[in-house]
Scaffold this motif. Structure first.
Motif, PDB file in Angstrom:
ATOM      1  N   UNK A 135       0.836  -1.203   0.000  1.00 47.56           N
ATOM      2  CA  UNK A 135       0.000   0.000   0.000  1.00 47.56           C
ATOM      3  C   UNK A 135       0.869   1.252   0.000  1.00 47.56           C
ATOM      4  N   UNK A 136       0.373   2.308  -0.624  1.00 46.53           N
ATOM      5  CA  UNK A 136       1.092   3.581  -0.604  1.00 46.53           C
ATOM      6  C   UNK A 136       0.098   4.723  -0.458  1.00 46.53           C
ATOM      7  N   UNK A 137       0.539   5.793   0.215  1.00 47.57           N
ATOM      8  CA  UNK A 137      -0.289   6.972   0.416  1.00 47.57           C
ATOM      9  C   UNK A 137       0.625   8.196   0.362  1.00 47.57           C
ATOM     10  N   UNK A 138       0.281   9.152  -0.505  1.00 50.49           N
ATOM     11  CA  UNK A 138       1.086  10.360  -0.673  1.00 50.49           C
ATOM     12  C   UNK A 138       0.183  11.591  -0.645  1.00 50.49           C
ATOM     13  N   UNK A 139       0.722  12.693  -0.136  1.00 49.71           N
ATOM     14  CA  UNK A 139      -0.002  13.962  -0.178  1.00 49.71           C
ATOM     15  C   UNK A 139       0.945  15.054  -0.656  1.00 49.71           C
ATOM     16  N   UNK A 140       0.514  15.799  -1.681  1.00 49.32           N
ATOM     17  CA  UNK A 140       1.316  16.870  -2.265  1.00 49.32           C
ATOM     18  C   UNK A 140       0.620  18.200  -2.014  1.00 49.32           C
ATOM     19  N   UNK A 141       1.336  19.150  -1.423  1.00 54.56           N
ATOM     20  CA  UNK A 141       0.783  20.457  -1.073  1.00 54.56           C
ATOM     21  C   UNK A 141       1.487  21.543  -1.880  1.00 54.56           C
ATOM     22  N   UNK A 142       0.720  22.340  -2.624  1.00 57.98           N
ATOM     23  CA  UNK A 142       1.285  23.423  -3.429  1.00 57.98           C
ATOM     24  C   UNK A 142       1.806  24.538  -2.526  1.00 57.98           C
ATOM     25  N   UNK A 143       3.089  24.893  -2.689  1.00 57.10           N
ATOM     26  CA  UNK A 143       3.695  25.934  -1.856  1.00 57.10           C
ATOM     27  C   UNK A 143       4.014  27.192  -2.655  1.00 57.10           C
TER      28      UNK A 143
END
Length: 262
Positions: A135-143
């Protein structure tokens, strides 16, 4: 906008990973691929045309990683753009069966901009992720100030609003099918800050196998946007024949990719 680059970086730093090969003792590796089209977060960035892709990565024994990756794109999707060029770096480590990483990613589209407002399409994200077994989980936040050039001027919505703080959540599962075959499932949700009608979800399913040193993947991808704002997507700029090109870039589509890691 290439969500898979996160997993590639982790795979290089923490082999073995579901889709990664062993890292060379030098910790340097590279990859090249030809794809029937380039689809990222559910969007057909190459406008349904073939794409040439490749990258170079470095992963230190201490867990630090850095790399670059590029793909051809279509100027009908990215005004004035022909290449997406990604730069990234970060740190990855393990705790038992749990792998985690944090990185900074910057996506460049050299020469591309929204000509009507002189807005750049480039943007940067902080990426956090965990992997546990398959399983994989990623979160990308625009800076950066804007995500992919989205703001009040380019979208014609609101007043002086920008899209900093947009986020992309990606979840995936890998299955070993035996006899060298692997199945990968992906689901993603992109939230566009201050412009909710432009938010979307996407999903994909793919089967891959190694043949004579090459990795061959066949996958299906599509996206959903409840507001329907992408149904007649266009840059609004006429082509050489004076036509305005339009498409539905998140419609369901098949992708065939042949690549090699070295």
């Amino acid at each position: 906008m290439r969500w898979a680059v996160v997993g590639v970086a982790l795979g290089l730093a923490l082999a073995p990973q579901a889709h990664a090969q062993e890292v060379a003792p030098s910790a340097w590796s590279g990859n090249v691929a030809v794809a029937s089209q380039y689809v990222s977060r559910g969007f057909r960035q190459s406008w349904g045309q073939p794409a040439l892709q490749g990258g170079i990565d470095y992963a230190s024994p201490s867990g630090w990683f850095a790399g670059t990756w590029a793909s051809t794109v279509s100027p009908y999707f990215v005004e004035g753009g022909h290449v997406e060029w990604d730069l990234y770096g970060g740190y990855a480590a393990s705790y038992g069966d749990l792998h985690y990483k944090a990185g900074l990613y910057y996506y460049r589209y050299p020469g591309a901009e929204v000509s009507a407002t002189r807005t750049s399409m480039n943007y940067g994200e902080v990426v956090l992720g965990i992997d546990w077994h398959d399983w994989s989980l990623d979160y990308s936040l625009t800076v950066t100030r804007d995500f992919f050039g989205y703001n009040s001027q380019t979208l014609g919505l609101g007043q002086r609003s920008h899209s900093r703080g947009s986020g992309y959540l990606s979840a995936g599962r890998h299955f070993d099918l035996g006899h060298g075959y692997a199945l990968a499932l992906h689901y993603g949700w992109q939230r566009v800050n201050h412009f909710s009608s432009y938010s979307w979800t996407d999903a994909s399913i793919g089967v891959s196998r190694a043949f004579a040193g090459f990795d061959v993947t066949a996958s299906y991808s599509r996206g959903w946007n409840s507001a329907g704002v992408f149904r007649d997507y266009t840059t609004g700029v006429p082509d050489a024949q004076g036509r305005i090109r339009t498409s539905y870039p998140i419609a369901g589509t098949w992708i065939l990719t042949v690549g090699r890691t070295f």
